[in-house]
Scaffold this motif. Structure first.
Motif, PDB file in Angstrom:
ATOM      1  N   ALA A   1      -3.297  -3.090   8.577  1.00 24.18           N
ATOM      2  CA  ALA A   1      -3.607  -2.005   7.644  1.00 24.18           C
ATOM      3  C   ALA A   1      -2.805  -0.759   7.966  1.00 24.18           C
ATOM      4  O   ALA A   1      -2.200  -0.142   7.088  1.00 24.18           O
ATOM      5  CB  ALA A   1      -5.102  -1.699   7.686  1.00 24.18           C
ATOM      6  N   ARG A   2      -2.785  -0.387   9.246  1.00 22.27           N
ATOM      7  CA  ARG A   2      -2.103   0.849   9.630  1.00 22.27           C
ATOM      8  C   ARG A   2      -0.588   0.743   9.453  1.00 22.27           C
ATOM      9  O   ARG A   2       0.046   1.668   8.955  1.00 22.27           O
ATOM     10  CB  ARG A   2      -2.440   1.215  11.081  1.00 22.27           C
ATOM     11  CG  ARG A   2      -3.900   1.605  11.262  1.00 22.27           C
ATOM     12  CD  ARG A   2      -4.183   2.079  12.670  1.00 22.27           C
ATOM     13  NE  ARG A   2      -5.580   2.397  12.853  1.00 22.27           N
ATOM     14  CZ  ARG A   2      -6.142   3.550  12.523  1.00 22.27           C
ATOM     15  NH1 ARG A   2      -5.404   4.496  11.987  1.00 22.27           N
ATOM     16  NH2 ARG A   2      -7.424   3.770  12.739  1.00 22.27           N
ATOM     17  N   LEU A   3      -0.021  -0.362   9.867  1.00 21.29           N
ATOM     18  CA  LEU A   3       1.422  -0.527   9.718  1.00 21.29           C
ATOM     19  C   LEU A   3       1.805  -0.563   8.232  1.00 21.29           C
ATOM     20  O   LEU A   3       2.872  -0.083   7.845  1.00 21.29           O
ATOM     21  CB  LEU A   3       1.893  -1.813  10.412  1.00 21.29           C
ATOM     22  CG  LEU A   3       1.792  -1.792  11.938  1.00 21.29           C
ATOM     23  CD1 LEU A   3       2.305  -3.102  12.519  1.00 21.29           C
ATOM     24  CD2 LEU A   3       2.562  -0.615  12.519  1.00 21.29           C
ATOM     25  N   GLY A   4       0.925  -1.125   7.398  1.00 16.46           N
ATOM     26  CA  GLY A   4       1.162  -1.109   5.955  1.00 16.46           C
ATOM     27  C   GLY A   4       1.163   0.300   5.405  1.00 16.46           C
ATOM     28  O   GLY A   4       2.008   0.671   4.592  1.00 16.46           O
ATOM     29  N   ILE A   5       0.199   1.123   5.880  1.00 14.74           N
ATOM     30  CA  ILE A   5       0.131   2.518   5.445  1.00 14.74           C
ATOM     31  C   ILE A   5       1.380   3.271   5.876  1.00 14.74           C
ATOM     32  O   ILE A   5       1.964   4.053   5.106  1.00 14.74           O
ATOM     33  CB  ILE A   5      -1.130   3.195   6.032  1.00 14.74           C
ATOM     34  CG1 ILE A   5      -2.393   2.588   5.392  1.00 14.74           C
ATOM     35  CG2 ILE A   5      -1.098   4.710   5.803  1.00 14.74           C
ATOM     36  CD1 ILE A   5      -3.685   3.042   6.050  1.00 14.74           C
ATOM     37  N   TYR A   6       1.819   3.037   7.124  1.00 14.47           N
ATOM     38  CA  TYR A   6       3.010   3.724   7.624  1.00 14.47           C
ATOM     39  C   TYR A   6       4.247   3.339   6.813  1.00 14.47           C
ATOM     40  O   TYR A   6       5.093   4.179   6.510  1.00 14.47           O
ATOM     41  CB  TYR A   6       3.236   3.402   9.118  1.00 14.47           C
ATOM     42  CG  TYR A   6       2.132   3.863  10.030  1.00 14.47           C
ATOM     43  CD1 TYR A   6       1.313   4.929   9.680  1.00 14.47           C
ATOM     44  CD2 TYR A   6       1.900   3.230  11.245  1.00 14.47           C
ATOM     45  CE1 TYR A   6       0.303   5.364  10.514  1.00 14.47           C
ATOM     46  CE2 TYR A   6       0.877   3.661  12.100  1.00 14.47           C
ATOM     47  CZ  TYR A   6       0.080   4.717  11.711  1.00 14.47           C
ATOM     48  OH  TYR A   6      -0.924   5.131  12.541  1.00 14.47           O
ATOM     49  N   ALA A   7       4.352   2.058   6.468  1.00 16.23           N
ATOM     50  CA  ALA A   7       5.503   1.574   5.703  1.00 16.23           C
ATOM     51  C   ALA A   7       5.547   2.210   4.312  1.00 16.23           C
ATOM     52  O   ALA A   7       6.602   2.663   3.843  1.00 16.23           O
ATOM     53  CB  ALA A   7       5.461   0.047   5.599  1.00 16.23           C
ATOM     54  N   VAL A   8       4.385   2.248   3.647  1.00 17.65           N
ATOM     55  CA  VAL A   8       4.316   2.847   2.318  1.00 17.65           C
ATOM     56  C   VAL A   8       4.625   4.335   2.375  1.00 17.65           C
ATOM     57  O   VAL A   8       5.348   4.887   1.528  1.00 17.65           O
ATOM     58  CB  VAL A   8       2.917   2.605   1.676  1.00 17.65           C
ATOM     59  CG1 VAL A   8       2.758   3.416   0.399  1.00 17.65           C
ATOM     60  CG2 VAL A   8       2.704   1.128   1.394  1.00 17.65           C
TER      61      VAL A   8
END
Length: 271
Positions: free
Chosen positions: A262-269
């Motif tokens: 979840a966090r890495l997805g948020i950072y990527a977006v």
């Protein structure tokens, strides 16, 4: 916002602090807009296009990346746009510089009080604090009930305080104003450091250089007050860094798989 009442938990307007904040912010925003319509003139702050770019891009990015919960996304956007309305509303009153300084000083006092409540939550963990929310784990979230909100509030007031120590209202004002400001630097730096909030850490790392560069001439002019403030910040921040939460620990949690996807997805977006 110092109103608290036991509630069922959750997010947004279920939290008593948010209810009171948004009621006041919207009243001020709409009254200010009404004043502008009656006067048939709307005052825009300098660089308003750049300021308004944030909610515009926040809205567009939602369409581009997609959202899982459209209603929740819509309400988050409403909060952002109402925040812009509140900010724009402040400029419709054409306040003098002296009044602006006094309002900012009151804001810093508010952050100081929030910080003191946070310290009480650390010292009296899991104990009833009468008018204030208890902290079950000693997290100094103040009235916000969320550590990132507390940290961002402290960082915002921290930057404002840097501006104020270069203003005649503080430099040439009564001694008690300087004492209040130095006390704030002490409490705020401790809370920011102790909380280990990634949002707070990122905010202070991004905003502090701009604040110092923007006021560098005045900070050098009033060296004594600047030096005292720096000492208070370093000492209190050092004490706070020995707290039970650190940014490095949280980053280690991510590396070990805690909320990784979840966090890495948020950072990527976000990137």
């Amino acid at each position: 916002p110092f109103y608290h009442h036991e509630h069922i938990g959750g997010m947004g307007l279920r939290i008593s602090n948010n209810v009171t904040v948004w009621i006041v912010a919207n009243i001020i925003g709409w009254i200010s807009l009404y004043i502008g319509l009656i006067r048939q003139k709307i005052y825009l702050p300098k660089y308003f296009r750049y300021i308004a770019a944030f909610p515009v891009f926040a809205t567009v990015s939602g369409f581009v990346t997609g959202v899982d919960n459209p209603m929740e996304w819509l309400f988050r956007l409403l909060f952002i746009w109402c925040g812009l309305l509140f900010f724009l509303g402040l400029f419709q009153h054409k306040l003098s510089q002296g009044r602006v300084d006094r309002i900012l000083f009151i804001f810093v006092i508010s952050a100081l009080m929030q910080g003191l409540i946070g310290i009480a939550q650390i010292l009296f963990v899991n104990q009833d604090l009468i008018l204030f929310p208890k902290s079950y784990y000693g997290v100094p979230f103040g009235m916000f009930e969320q550590i990132n909100n507390q940290a961002i509030y402290q960082v915002t007031a921290f930057v404002v305080a840097i501006y104020l120590i270069t203003r005649p209202y503080i430099v040439k004002g009564a001694v008690w104003r300087k004492i209040v400001l130095l006390s704030f630097f002490c409490v705020s730096s401790f809370i920011i450091s102790y909380s280990g909030s990634r949002a707070g850490t990122l905010a202070i790392l991004l905003s502090l250089p701009f604040a110092i560069i923007g006021r560098r001439y005045f900070l050098l002019k009033y060296k004594r007050l600047t030096f005292l403030s720096l000492i208070f910040v370093l000492v209190s921040g050092g004490f706070g860094s020995s707290g039970f939460i650190t940014v490095s620990d949280k980053m280690a949690d991510i590396a070990n798989g805690y909320s990784t996807s979840a966090r890495l997805g948020i950072y990527a977006v976000s990137l």
